[in-house]
Design a protein around this motif. Structure first.
Motif, PDB file in Angstrom:
ATOM      1  N   VAL A 115       0.832  -1.228   0.003  1.00  0.00           N
ATOM      2  CA  VAL A 115       0.075  -0.035   0.151  1.00  0.00           C
ATOM      3  C   VAL A 115       0.871   1.304  -0.033  1.00  0.00           C
ATOM      4  O   VAL A 115       0.721   2.186  -0.665  1.00  0.00           O
ATOM      5  CB  VAL A 115      -0.998  -0.053   1.178  1.00  0.00           C
ATOM      6  CG1 VAL A 115      -1.739   1.427   1.353  1.00  0.00           C
ATOM      7  CG2 VAL A 115      -1.893  -1.103   1.164  1.00  0.00           C
ATOM      8  N   THR A 120       3.783   1.819  -1.166  1.00  0.00           N
ATOM      9  CA  THR A 120       4.386   1.806  -2.638  1.00  0.00           C
ATOM     10  C   THR A 120       3.244   1.946  -3.719  1.00  0.00           C
ATOM     11  O   THR A 120       3.585   1.612  -4.749  1.00  0.00           O
ATOM     12  CB  THR A 120       5.338   1.029  -2.779  1.00  0.00           C
ATOM     13  OG1 THR A 120       4.957  -0.395  -2.614  1.00  0.00           O
ATOM     14  CG2 THR A 120       6.487   1.011  -1.815  1.00  0.00           C
ATOM     15  N   PHE A 121       2.110   2.054  -3.252  1.00  0.00           N
ATOM     16  CA  PHE A 121       0.972   2.348  -4.455  1.00  0.00           C
ATOM     17  C   PHE A 121       0.862   0.879  -5.084  1.00  0.00           C
ATOM     18  O   PHE A 121       0.255   1.243  -6.253  1.00  0.00           O
ATOM     19  CB  PHE A 121       1.290   3.364  -5.097  1.00  0.00           C
ATOM     20  CG  PHE A 121       1.043   4.814  -4.388  1.00  0.00           C
ATOM     21  CD1 PHE A 121       0.805   4.979  -2.952  1.00  0.00           C
ATOM     22  CD2 PHE A 121       1.465   5.947  -5.053  1.00  0.00           C
ATOM     23  CE1 PHE A 121       0.674   6.209  -2.737  1.00  0.00           C
ATOM     24  CE2 PHE A 121       1.258   7.258  -4.440  1.00  0.00           C
ATOM     25  CZ  PHE A 121       0.889   7.263  -3.279  1.00  0.00           C
ATOM     26  N   ARG A 122       1.033  -0.129  -4.620  1.00  0.00           N
ATOM     27  CA  ARG A 122       0.827  -1.333  -5.460  1.00  0.00           C
ATOM     28  C   ARG A 122      -0.402  -1.787  -4.946  1.00  0.00           C
ATOM     29  O   ARG A 122      -0.489  -2.838  -4.159  1.00  0.00           O
ATOM     30  CB  ARG A 122       2.097  -2.305  -5.359  1.00  0.00           C
ATOM     31  CG  ARG A 122       3.305  -1.897  -5.623  1.00  0.00           C
ATOM     32  CD  ARG A 122       4.391  -2.703  -5.282  1.00  0.00           C
ATOM     33  NE  ARG A 122       5.475  -2.052  -5.389  1.00  0.00           N
ATOM     34  CZ  ARG A 122       6.533  -2.274  -6.423  1.00  0.00           C
ATOM     35  NH1 ARG A 122       6.373  -3.303  -7.271  1.00  0.00           N
ATOM     36  NH2 ARG A 122       7.810  -1.644  -6.603  1.00  0.00           N
ATOM     37  N   PHE A 123      -1.515  -1.187  -5.155  1.00  0.00           N
ATOM     38  CA  PHE A 123      -2.884  -1.488  -4.791  1.00  0.00           C
ATOM     39  C   PHE A 123      -3.500  -2.870  -5.145  1.00  0.00           C
ATOM     40  O   PHE A 123      -3.767  -3.882  -4.216  1.00  0.00           O
ATOM     41  CB  PHE A 123      -3.598  -0.548  -4.920  1.00  0.00           C
ATOM     42  CG  PHE A 123      -3.400   0.841  -4.407  1.00  0.00           C
ATOM     43  CD1 PHE A 123      -3.246   1.115  -3.144  1.00  0.00           C
ATOM     44  CD2 PHE A 123      -2.938   1.930  -5.206  1.00  0.00           C
ATOM     45  CE1 PHE A 123      -2.844   2.285  -2.585  1.00  0.00           C
ATOM     46  CE2 PHE A 123      -2.455   3.114  -4.656  1.00  0.00           C
ATOM     47  CZ  PHE A 123      -2.439   3.376  -3.483  1.00  0.00           C
ATOM     48  N   GLU A 179      -1.858  -5.519  -5.925  1.00  0.00           N
ATOM     49  CA  GLU A 179      -0.955  -6.528  -5.230  1.00  0.00           C
ATOM     50  C   GLU A 179      -1.453  -6.561  -3.781  1.00  0.00           C
ATOM     51  O   GLU A 179      -1.588  -7.962  -3.146  1.00  0.00           O
ATOM     52  CB  GLU A 179       0.650  -6.139  -5.342  1.00  0.00           C
ATOM     53  CG  GLU A 179       1.091  -6.515  -6.694  1.00  0.00           C
ATOM     54  CD  GLU A 179       1.045  -5.242  -7.502  1.00  0.00           C
ATOM     55  OE1 GLU A 179       0.329  -4.439  -7.314  1.00  0.00           O
ATOM     56  OE2 GLU A 179       2.027  -4.966  -8.304  1.00  0.00           O
ATOM     57  N   ALA A 199      -7.120  -1.053   0.427  1.00  0.00           N
ATOM     58  CA  ALA A 199      -6.286  -1.203  -1.039  1.00  0.00           C
ATOM     59  C   ALA A 199      -7.513  -1.159  -2.154  1.00  0.00           C
ATOM     60  O   ALA A 199      -7.096  -0.841  -3.083  1.00  0.00           O
ATOM     61  CB  ALA A 199      -5.581  -2.304  -0.777  1.00  0.00           C
ATOM     62  N   ASN A 235      -8.478   1.733  -4.050  1.00  0.00           N
ATOM     63  CA  ASN A 235      -7.492   2.152  -5.175  1.00  0.00           C
ATOM     64  C   ASN A 235      -7.012   1.003  -6.350  1.00  0.00           C
ATOM     65  O   ASN A 235      -6.038   1.504  -7.083  1.00  0.00           O
ATOM     66  CB  ASN A 235      -6.312   2.914  -4.879  1.00  0.00           C
ATOM     67  CG  ASN A 235      -6.386   4.409  -4.302  1.00  0.00           C
ATOM     68  OD1 ASN A 235      -6.773   5.209  -4.834  1.00  0.00           O
ATOM     69  ND2 ASN A 235      -6.349   4.579  -2.702  1.00  0.00           N
ATOM     70  N   GLN A 274      -6.862  -1.042  -9.357  1.00  0.00           N
ATOM     71  CA  GLN A 274      -7.328  -0.489 -10.945  1.00  0.00           C
ATOM     72  C   GLN A 274      -7.526  -1.830 -11.339  1.00  0.00           C
ATOM     73  O   GLN A 274      -6.998  -3.072 -11.179  1.00  0.00           O
ATOM     74  CB  GLN A 274      -5.963  -0.198 -11.312  1.00  0.00           C
ATOM     75  CG  GLN A 274      -5.521   1.153 -10.606  1.00  0.00           C
ATOM     76  CD  GLN A 274      -6.399   2.206 -10.689  1.00  0.00           C
ATOM     77  OE1 GLN A 274      -7.268   2.398 -11.355  1.00  0.00           O
ATOM     78  NE2 GLN A 274      -6.515   2.981  -9.674  1.00  0.00           N
TER      79      GLN A 274
END
Lengths: 315, 282, 531
Positions: free
Chosen positions: B50, B52-55, B57, B77, B80, B82
């Motif tokens: 989260v 590192t914006f790897r939502f 994952e 998560a 956000n 995608q």
């Protein structure tokens, strides 16, 4: 006539498919995947990064009420008509080359035509941009030196165009009234090497017996062109017409390079492709740009279908 | 006891994930012996995703864990992940609401209620204003003492005052003053006073309104902004408002603090001139 | 030997040779790049796209100094053209094969920054160890930079990723040979009126000699820099009187406030300040080479280097390139903004625009998958030290990023001047659509027979609508930012304990989010109450 391949044989010779695989993968990765991705993203509000939000047909609805996008088709219409006219020099060149009696000269002319093709398109665009440059550009210098500029100023004073002024260099790309004429002038004398070669190939496929019969009938060179050569290269003309329409509808590099992302003064040079590019890279609306691309794709598909169905070639 | 991953949404499962879960199950046996929470390491990894914006994952990583924190993380998560869809947001909201219904006393419950409001306000398109307000208000009522949850008061000000007609904005703003009583943390109070102060300045019609703004901004400054830009903004606003209201000493104090601290701010030279003109007028 | 047989094998032999060479190269590279074992040389690869003059030499000099201090380190510079840099960078990052340091900028979003780059952590809050023995030895690293490391900050400014080597400012570059020929002196204009006088002299000189020389060279890029600056000067007082309310004084004019007050008719395109700004732009634009709007940056530099223009406005990053290309001496000066004493344009302006908090240039960061992240971070600390900054400015003649470092004699003119006032707002920089409306009608201002009135009449019907589109887009973009940091806030909130780094970060993020949310709601309020 080739026999249809049996299902069993098709499976048995599976190794042959491996030969097709590299090309197939290339086409899928570099042609179909981007196209598929564009279709997918046209349904999203997407800024080009990871974040995207599904918005259904919202982008398409916006496209159909986008005044600039719709108006850009008028510009494209003018450019298509101009490009149809600009096909004439290529046909004329092909005919002249075809009629050259000396094969050696014909060969050299063909070579000379092909040589400019090795120059990257971008370089040609830059050269033309320099032609249009107001202070040092070739075009304005030529008009000044030949006195044509004074004539244009004189005519302007009579007709009140408000475009040409004494002592002020002509702003080919900075005067809205001159934007479309500049786009049309671009490429003068409009002899496209590919076009000429395609037309020439068509002309060379005409049998000598047709010409012999025409000679016996005493046709003039003009009649030979209108009654024999032109009708018999109509397949090529139709092909070039189709490619030209698609190219004009899709293209925006010329407008972008000459006029910038906003279509130049008054937005007169705005074409659908350029608007798509503007929305994607200057407004950050990549999803909307994809939807514009889809609309454009549909237009091209329809025109191609109309061309195939209704533009008939009777030989 | 072996931790079991029994609430992984089937649609999120893929082969590598199954492998990962198997590894985690084995690992959890060892950790159980050591007395560590079975999935602490994996939760840490998921939160790192989260961060590192790897939502996407992170959604998968949380889904492979058990417990309230994992479920909360999955919903956070999901906001956000995608591509963003309204269904995902609604699914996240239902998780937040479920978590706060189950237990509103622990931090997860309070955060769940706050994030339900956040999702209604900011993540749904179009936002559901009334539901957002209700969630925020009930989050504040919990008195969780969590700074983030207390920023619900700030969002209430934005929704109630800014997202409405300008006529009556000041009255709506005044009606929100009692929200301060529900705030216990220094951060929550500071953000509340900052937002109230700027809102009064924005909608002010009279100097009385501006005086209210100044009172809030001074209170916000007492609670100390730690972000340099926020502090610079606050000091300039206090100086300018006090100057406008003719409170020379306050204005000069804050002008000086700003001019001495934020030397590389575009307003520094102008503020120095104001100090000079104030001193000259003395 | 059968020639046909030989010719048939040429193709395959070439392919085999190329393959062998490539394989050999990869094997050697792998060997070179093996991360730091004891005694082994560490090869630090640095990829960057700013290929302007001076950068390479400066980085080589900094690299040399660093390798003198750390003999086991070796620096490899990888200059990549900007045109392909963005694609190249994402390919390396996604493919987990990035170099050890990559230049930020060139369209790198904060998502990518957080996802693929390593934060510098608390190092930015501590004094830089390489500043030991300097006046900055006790100052937190972040505070030693002119722009407080904002150019290297990530979402919510709670993490810092990049360290910058330089700052960029805008200056007017003069062709001194031409200036002397025209004016008989080498004195560059000090005021706006001096500038206008020089333009007149240039036109007269061109007419008299028949040489095609224009006062100001430039493409759309350069002209936009100059004209925005001039217009922003004329709206300095308007910003305070009509756009900011009592108590509000922002360092930059917020577009939503500009739009809101425009819609509410608190200022209009016919306000004296706006008319004056347009007239000023028109006056100056007429001195720029004809057709500039359609020219590219390189065209303008070429034009100037050919001695066809007396001056050109540009960024200091072009200074060394201009020095290299131009066969004549060059001097630099401030852009000619009318000062308050100017009889025509003085009444609307406070004075020169401050260059404080000017954006940084040449910012490097460490990718998460870098082979030598610790050494790369250490190199960044070195690059951000006073010593390295001095090497940078002396070698490149670019201004240093570190405050307190004496710039090289040539770069001293480029150091940000902070004794100025906040700028007003530029009319063509409020958003993509309002910009399009302004630029598409610019010919009505500067073309033959153009006038301020014709220009304003043309843009007025579209301007309010274009502003609305811009503000709506800005709300969406900013909301996306807030949505992402929402998830981050949850993560920090669960891990924050008293005085922990997470608690500090959460506090910073909350303050950032409050400010961002306020910006969004000010825009929503403006749109909602639009007449």
């Amino acid at each position: 006539m080739p026999r249809p391949l049996s299902h069993k044989k098709a499976i048995h010779e599976w190794k042959l498919y491996l030969f097709v695989m590299p090309s197939f993968l290339m086409v899928v990765v570099f042609a179909y995947f981007p196209a598929g991705s564009a279709i997918f993203h046209s349904f999203f509000r997407w800024g080009g990064g990871d974040a995207k939000e599904f918005v259904g047909f919202e982008n398409f609805m916006a496209a159909f009420s986008d005044r600039i996008f719709l108006e850009s088709f008028a510009t494209i219409g003018i450019l298509i008509v101009a490009n149809i006219v600009k096909m004439v020099p290529s046909i004329a060149t092909a005919v002249v080359l075809h009629r050259l009696r000396c094969e050696r000269w014909q060969y050299w002319y063909r070579v000379l035509l092909v040589v400019p093709m090795i120059i990257p398109g971008l370089v040609t665009l830059f050269i033309w941009k320099f032609f249009f440059e107001p202070t040092r550009g070739v075009l304005n210098n030529f008009l000044d030196a030949t006195g044509v500029k004074s004539l244009l100023v004189h005519l302007d004073q009579i007709f009140g165009w408000g475009i040409f002024f004494q002592g002020v260099p002509i702003g080919w790309l900075s005067q809205p009234e001159l934007v479309i004429p500049s786009l049309i002038i671009w490429g003068f004398p409009w002899i496209g090497a590919v076009g000429v070669l395609i037309f020439l190939a068509g002309l060379q496929s005409i049998g000598t017996e047709v010409y012999e019969a025409a000679d016996l009938d005493g046709v003039t060179p003009w009649q030979r062109f209108t009654h024999i050569e032109l009708p018999l290269i109509m397949s090529q003309v139709r092909l070039m017409l189709m490619l030209m329409v698609i190219g004009t509808l899709q293209g925006f590099g010329l407008q972008f390079l000459l006029l910038g992302e906003n279509g130049g003064p008054g937005g007169r040079g705005m074409v659908p492709g350029l608007w798509m590019f503007n929305r994607a890279f200057f407004a950050g609306e990549f999803g909307y740009a994809c939807a514009l691309g889809m609309v454009l794709f549909t237009c091209i598909l329809t025109l191609t279908w109309v061309n195939n169905k209704y533009v008939r070639v009777e030989k | 006891m072996i931790t079991r991953c029994n609430h992984i949404p089937v649609r999120l499962l893929k082969f590598p994930l199954r492998l990962e879960i198997a590894c985690l199950l084995v690992a959890s046996l060892g950790l159980e012996v050591l007395g560590c929470p079975a999935n602490a390491g994996s939760l840490k990894k998921a939160w790192a995703e989260v961060d590192t914006f790897r939502f996407n994952e992170a959604v998968r990583s949380f889904a492979s864990q058990e417990g309230r924190e994992a479920l909360f993380g999955q919903a956070v998560a999901m906001l956000n992940s995608q591509p963003r869809t309204q269904n995902k947001i609604r699914e996240a909201i239902s998780i937040f609401e479920k978590l706060s219904m189950e237990n509103s006393c622990d931090p997860i419950g309070a955060l769940g209620r706050y994030y339900a409001g956040r999702a209604y306000q900011l993540h749904l398109d179009p936002p559901e204003r009334e539901k957002a307000l209700a969630s925020y208000r009930s989050a504040l009522d919990l008195g969780s003492g969590l700074p983030l949850v207390e920023t619900a008061a700030v969002s209430i000000i934005f929704i109630e005052v800014y997202d409405g007609p300008n006529s009556g904005a000041l009255e709506r703003l005044e009606s929100l003053e009692p929200l301060a009583e529900k705030l216990r943390t220094q951060i929550g109070l500071r953000e509340f006073h900052t937002t109230m102060g700027y809102a009064y300045l924005n909608f002010a019609k009279t100097d009385t309104n501006r005086q209210r703004a100044l009172t809030h901004l001074l209170e916000a400054d007492r609670l100390k902004a730690t972000r340099p830009q926020a502090e610079a903004e606050l000091w300039v606003a206090i100086g300018e408002t006090a100057n406008h209201l003719g409170q020379r000493e306050t204005a000069l104090t804050y002008y000086r603090k700003f001019a001495d601290t934020y030397k590389r701010d575009r307003r520094n030279h102008l503020i120095r001139e104001r100090i000079k003109s104030e001193n000259d007028g003395k | 030997m059968n020639w046909e047989r030989v010719s048939n094998t040429i193709g395959i032999s070439l392919i085999a040779l190329c393959f062998a060479v490539s394989l050999g190269r990869i094997i050697t590279l792998r060997k070179e790049e093996r991360p730091g074992e004891e005694g082994r040389t560490i090869n630090l690869r640095i990829a960057y796209y700013q290929l302007e003059g001076g950068v390479r030499e400066a980085m080589e000099a900094i690299g040399k100094k660093y390798t003198d201090l750390h003999p086991n380190a070796h620096i490899t510079l990888m200059p990549i053209p900007e045109r392909i840099f963005k694609n190249w960078r994402i390919t390396q990052l996604v493919g987990q094969t990035p170099p050890d340091l990559i230049q930020l900028g060139s369209g790198l979003g904060e998502e990518q920054l957080a996802r693929y780059f390593e934060p510098l952590g608390e190092a930015v809050d501590r004094p830089n160890p390489y500043n030991k023995g300097t006046p900055l030895e006790n100052t937190a690293m972040r505070e030693t930079f002119f722009e407080a490391m904002q150019s290297g900050a990530g979402a919510g400014q709670i993490e810092y990723y990049g360290v910058s080597a330089s700052v960029g400012t805008i200056r007017m570059f003069y062709n001194m040979a031409l200036l002397k020929e025209i004016t008989g002196s080498t004195e560059i204009p000090k005021t706006y009126r001096d500038f206008i006088r020089l333009c007149e002299q240039t036109r007269n000189f061109s007419e008299k000699t028949g040489r095609k020389i224009v006062p100001v060279g430039g493409a759309g890029y350069n002209a936009s820099i100059l004209l925005d600056y001039l217009f922003s000067g004329q709206t300095q007082r308007l910003l305070q009187s009509a756009i900011n309310k009592p108590g509000q004084l922002s360092p930059r004019a917020p577009a939503n406030r500009v739009a809101d007050t425009y819609w509410k008719n608190e200022w209009s395109l016919h306000s004296p300040e706006v008319v004056s700004g347009i007239e000023l732009m028109g006056d100056v634009a007429k001195e720029i080479q004809p057709g500039f709007a359609q020219l590219q940056r390189d065209d303008a530099i070429f034009y100037f280097s050919q001695g066809s223009a007396v001056m050109i406005p540009s960024g200091t990053w072009d200074a060394v390139s201009l020095e290299t290309f131009c066969p004549f001496p060059i001097a630099t000066g401030q852009l000619p903004l009318p000062d308050p004493s100017d009889p025509v344009y003085g009444k609307n302006t406070y004075g020169p625009v401050s260059e404080a908090d000017q954006g940084a240039a040449f910012t490097l960061a460490v990718p998460r998958d870098a082979k030598n992240p610790e050494v790369a971070k250490d190199f960044l600390l070195f690059m951000g030290s006073m010593g390295a900054s001095k090497i940078w400015t002396d070698t490149s003649d670019w201004p240093p990023a570190i405050a307190g470092v004496e710039p090289s004699p040539k770069a001293s003119e480029f150091t940000p001047k902070d004794s100025g006032y906040p700028a007003g707002f530029p009319i063509n920089n409020l958003g993509a659509d309002s910009r399009r409306v302004v630029l598409n009608n610019f010919h009505l201002l500067i073309g033959p027979g153009g006038s301020t009135e014709a220009f304003l009449t043309a843009i007025e019907p579209e301007f309010a609508g274009a502003l609305e589109t811009d503000i709506r887009r800005s709300v969406r973009t900013t909301r996306d930012l807030l949505r992402r940091t929402d998830s981050l806030a949850a993560s920090l909130s669960l891990r924050a304990t008293d005085n922990s780094p997470e608690a500090r970060k959460l506090d910073l993020l909350i303050q950032m989010n409050t400010a961002t949310e306020r910006g969004i709601y000010e825009s929503i309020n403006a749109l909602r109450n639009k007449p």
